[in-house]
Design an enzyme around this catalytic site. Structure first.
Site, PDB file in Angstrom:
ATOM      1  N   GLY A   1       0.969  -1.541  -0.271  1.00 44.20           N
ATOM      2  CA  GLY A   1       0.368   0.391  -0.011  1.00 44.20           C
ATOM      3  C   GLY A   1       1.188   2.163   0.362  1.00 44.20           C
TER       4      GLY A   1
ATOM      5  CB  ILE B   1       0.784   7.273   6.635  1.00 40.92           C
ATOM      6  CG1 ILE B   1       0.229   4.868   6.773  1.00 40.92           C
ATOM      7  CG2 ILE B   1      -0.287   7.716   7.425  1.00 40.92           C
ATOM      8  CD1 ILE B   1      -0.121   5.030   8.523  1.00 40.92           C
TER       9      ILE B   1
ATOM     10  CE1 TYR C   1      -9.180  -0.547   9.525  1.00 40.41           C
ATOM     11  CE2 TYR C   1      -9.919   0.644  12.478  1.00 40.41           C
ATOM     12  CZ  TYR C   1      -9.056   0.175  10.602  1.00 40.41           C
ATOM     13  OH  TYR C   1      -7.441   0.813  10.667  1.00 40.41           O
TER      14      TYR C   1
END
Length: 321
Positions: free
Chosen positions: A42, A47, A197
């Site tokens: 990612g 970030i 999550y």
């Protein structure tokens, strides 16, 4: 459960106030990474992208893995505009596809002699009740199983480093998490976006803990999990549209910038004192020792490891038994 929810709300407000008042710590390490190889999942946005930039500035060769190759190529261009000397490449990686993870790991093994730092950064948050290519609940399958398989598939490359680090980006949402061993995919009405999550973020922490235990204290590989903070990123794209403007305008100015949000990841990647620590959890560039009991349950950590091995059909020689 109600106590952990209230604590999560309180802790979130405390985080936002720290952000607003400028009390967040920064990674102060001056460690160089010349000739080191870093893999970041990612790394095309948020970030992950900022972490990739900062590590190229310290001399690392950085490989970012992302699902959308075009976005990854654009991220590489952006980073090279900021650091003309950046040694950075992109490879396609879809963490919601076990075949993609295996192909990514195989290509790394063919092209690299070692990995010095693996940063499992990518993730999906609060999505609808979707499933991965392999039929797993999307958040558990992407955030945990994809990274679990990737880490163990490149273990031989990590072992070839003099000192390797595995960094799992988790979240304080683990507070309310529970590993639903009897219904890991949260089917038959058990699913909610926050339940999925928080389960996946708790799994990140338990995976880190069990990985460190299995590697042992004398191993050259250390593992860390972390909470990056409440940040202005694309991760919340699945938050209901009616709520997004409220969050953006009411809390937006209290959220961390991308640059500040990457600091704890950088701390776990660079801080020399962490050479003697493994399996622990960090927030705001320091170790958190007072964890909720769900994150320090070694029985659950071992049980999750064994379940994950079975779910991804991990080869016997990769299980670290």
């Amino acid at each position: 459960m109600m106590l952990s929810i209230l604590f999560t709300i309180f802790d979130g407000i405390r985080d936002l106030l720290k952000n607003l008042l400028g009390f967040r710590r920064r990674c102060e390490s001056k460690t160089r990474l010349d000739h080191k190889v870093v893999v970041i999942t990612g790394g095309n946005t948020g970030i992950g992208k900022e972490t990739a930039l900062q590590l190229t500035l310290r001399g690392a060769k950085v490989i970012i893995g992302c699902r959308d190759l075009k976005k990854g190529e654009n991220a590489v261009k952006d980073i090279k505009c900021l650091n003309a000397k950046a040694d950075i490449n992109v490879m396609q990686l879809d963490l919601s596809s076990l075949s993609s993870v295996r192909h990514f790991a195989k290509t790394l093994t063919q092209n690299e002699s070692r990995i010095d730092i693996l940063i499992n950064n990518a993730g999906v948050m609060l999505c609808p009740e979707w499933t991965t290519e392999d039929g797993f609940e999307m958040q558990f399958g992407t955030n945990h199983l994809g990274h679990f398989l990737l880490t163990l598939s490149v273990m031989d490359l990590l072992k070839k480093s003099a000192k390797a680090r595995v960094i799992n980006v988790s979240s304080k949402a683990y507070f309310t998490g529970e590993i639903n061993f009897e219904n890991i995919n949260l089917r038959n009405g058990a699913y909610s976006p926050i339940k999925g999550y928080s389960q996946s973020k708790l799994a990140n922490i338990l995976f880190t803990r069990e990985l460190a235990r299995r590697l042992g204290p004398k191993n050259t590989i250390t593992a860390y999990s972390l909470h990056p903070g409440i940040i202005q990123t694309e991760l919340g794209r699945h938050i209901p549209a009616l709520i997004q403007p409220i969050i953006r305008y009411v809390f937006g100015y209290m959220m961390l910038s991308i640059e500040l949000g990457a600091q704890t990841t950088l701390y776990c990647a660079l801080e020399p004192s962490l050479d003697n620590e493994s399996g622990l959890y960090y927030d705001d560039c320091h170790r958190i020792d007072n964890m909720f009991a769900n994150a320090t349950n070694d029985t659950d950590a071992q049980k999750l490891w064994e379940l994950s091995c079975d779910l991804v059909k991990l080869d016997t020689h990769l299980r670290l038994d």
